[in-house]
Design a protein around this motif. Sequence first.
Motif, mmCIF file in Angstrom:
data_model
loop_
_atom_site.group_PDB
_atom_site.id
_atom_site.type_symbol
_atom_site.label_atom_id
_atom_site.label_comp_id
_atom_site.label_asym_id
_atom_site.label_seq_id
_atom_site.Cartn_x
_atom_site.Cartn_y
_atom_site.Cartn_z
ATOM 1 N N ILE A 197 0.868 -1.168 0.000
ATOM 2 C CA ILE A 197 0.000 0.000 0.000
ATOM 3 C C ILE A 197 0.906 1.219 0.000
ATOM 4 O O ILE A 197 1.883 1.269 0.759
ATOM 5 C CB ILE A 197 -0.921 0.019 1.233
ATOM 6 N N GLY A 569 -6.002 -1.663 3.380
ATOM 7 C CA GLY A 569 -5.658 -0.590 2.453
ATOM 8 C C GLY A 569 -6.146 0.767 2.928
ATOM 9 O O GLY A 569 -6.224 1.048 4.123
ATOM 10 N N TRP A 570 -6.499 1.615 1.957
ATOM 11 C CA TRP A 570 -6.914 2.985 2.259
ATOM 12 C C TRP A 570 -8.408 3.082 2.578
ATOM 13 O O TRP A 570 -8.962 4.173 2.612
ATOM 14 C CB TRP A 570 -6.611 3.892 1.071
ATOM 15 N N GLU A 586 -2.394 0.201 -4.163
ATOM 16 C CA GLU A 586 -2.966 -0.893 -3.369
ATOM 17 C C GLU A 586 -2.801 -2.175 -4.175
ATOM 18 O O GLU A 586 -3.508 -2.396 -5.151
ATOM 19 C CB GLU A 586 -4.445 -0.653 -3.055
#
Length: 631
Positions: A197, A569-570, A586
Amino acid sequence: MPSEGRNEDQEPPLDVNVLKEAAKRDLVNALNAVNGAKILVLEAALAGPLGLVTEVSLLKVQQHGVDKMFWLEPGPLSSTTTSVVYLCRPKIKEVKIIADQIKRHAKEGKKHTYTVLLTPRVSTLVSRILEEEGVLGDVTLAAFNLEFIPVAEDVISLEYEHAFRELWVDGDETVVFDSAQALMTLQKHFGPFPQIIGKGDFSKARVLLFPDFKSSRSTTTNGGSSYPANFDSLIVLDRTVDLITPLLTQLTYEGLIDEMIGIKNSHVELPVALLNPQASETGASTSASASTSTAPIVNVKKDARKKYHLTTTTDPLYAELRDLNFSSVGRKLNTAVRRLNEDYKTDLQGKTVSQLRDFVGKLGGLQTEHQSLRLHTGISELITPQTRTEVFNKSLEIQQNLLASYEVSSQVAAIEELIAQGADVQTVIRLLCLACITAGGIKAKTLENIQREILQAYGYEYLPLLLAIAQPSLSILLPNPLPPSAQASAKYPFTLLRKSLRLLLEGNPEALEEVENDIGYVYSGWAPISVRLVQCIAQKGGVLSNPAEKERSTNEQSVVKVQAHPIVGWKGFEDVVSVIPGETVETVLQQSPPMSASASVSKERTTTTVVFFMGGCTYTEIAAIRWAEDF
């Protein structure tokens, strides 16, 4: 950072010393591969990194065949041995020096065999230069894989001093490939990264190198045994994702040592009187009184200096001090003094022989602790006067006001006043860059006037620096409004990030107890953007709220901690991350089985999240990550 908080008494999840031992072994093998006596010609810039792997003086011992050592520098090289070994990075300047010395020997009729050890790898550029110089046939090229070097129990570094400049000013992307190779080596020792990431164009470029990364990934060691699940993810951040943090004055103990004295390759140059006190002072360490008055008062500029290795391995007190906000250091030192004083005052009357033996055995540790206490008290005494100067406090005030977007024009005028007062040029340029980034640029005429004042006050040798930080690859010194030729994306979305990522903590910045449970503690109320982004991935609760606020609202005695969670992830911060310049990364490399919500954390193996800064990071950012880990 481990995915679960751990106590300071616990061992770090990964033993990074295996990297040190591997590098040391590779160096010895490379030297032993050259038969017979030899001289070693070393690039001076490599002495520091090599010193973290092995003591350079140990290379002189006869078992490795090194007769003498020289620095790699222009001019003739005198050698009493047949074999000459060069050790350097694959840079044009160093390779041309080597070629020149070989041609000098040939002209003088001296016959030698030459081996060039290039770190971290052999490059085609070196072969091409040596061929153009006509000496390629006389040289044996080999690689010495000096990659990640442990600089602390939880920090490894490539020790590329000029990585930022090479990437964003010179356009040399060699470090991207080298860091990818180093990460592959890291996988060989500790197992694969399940996912990557990141944020930033060079983070994306690194992932493009990962097809080879994937194919080289294996879940078994050479012996066939499976890797343990050491890593849960790799987080890669370009330095340009957060240029604000390195422009701020570091306020932790270790950070201020770097600001005021300078840390290079984990070493700091200190006055000899501080490191080697007089015999009378040393003798006093066995007395019943342990007071701060034993710290010698030294003159920073006039006294001779000696390098000191800042390490927690032999200095446990440093581990307690390094990540503290400097305003808390005096309190910690005072506590250590009282504890040591009580240990020395142990009543020996009525003690058994066994108890006396235990106390005598303890004396060595007490003396070591006393020496460490004297050292850090002395360092604090060196730093404190500089933190009380008018320029230092004015600089902090300007920084805090710019971060709050308070009367920006007044802050710019204050920067001009600092120039008139003869403040350090680095302080002035850092403040100017900070003003441009946080305000989205300053008026073109004002910016031009300040640049002219800098050149006139400090010299025109700073013109290349001012031009470099204004070029499009960095876009730091921006006029407001932007010229038509400039891209709108050049303006950093500071105001949006400040609110969305809770960067500026509310309340009195002097009341540190209000922010002790937040990473903003390290900057007295300002949370580094880079570390907030790490929290967006690994510790989302720490971004959304301050644990200290929850603690006050519930009136509980215990500390409320932000728990780590599985890396997803985000997720939840996609909109915020998308406005930051640079590619968003990602990539899932290995699917992991879903984690049961009811599983007991204590029964699971603690995994590690690797955070890689492309272009370097500050000591205070490292401190912030440690604070996030602990809370």
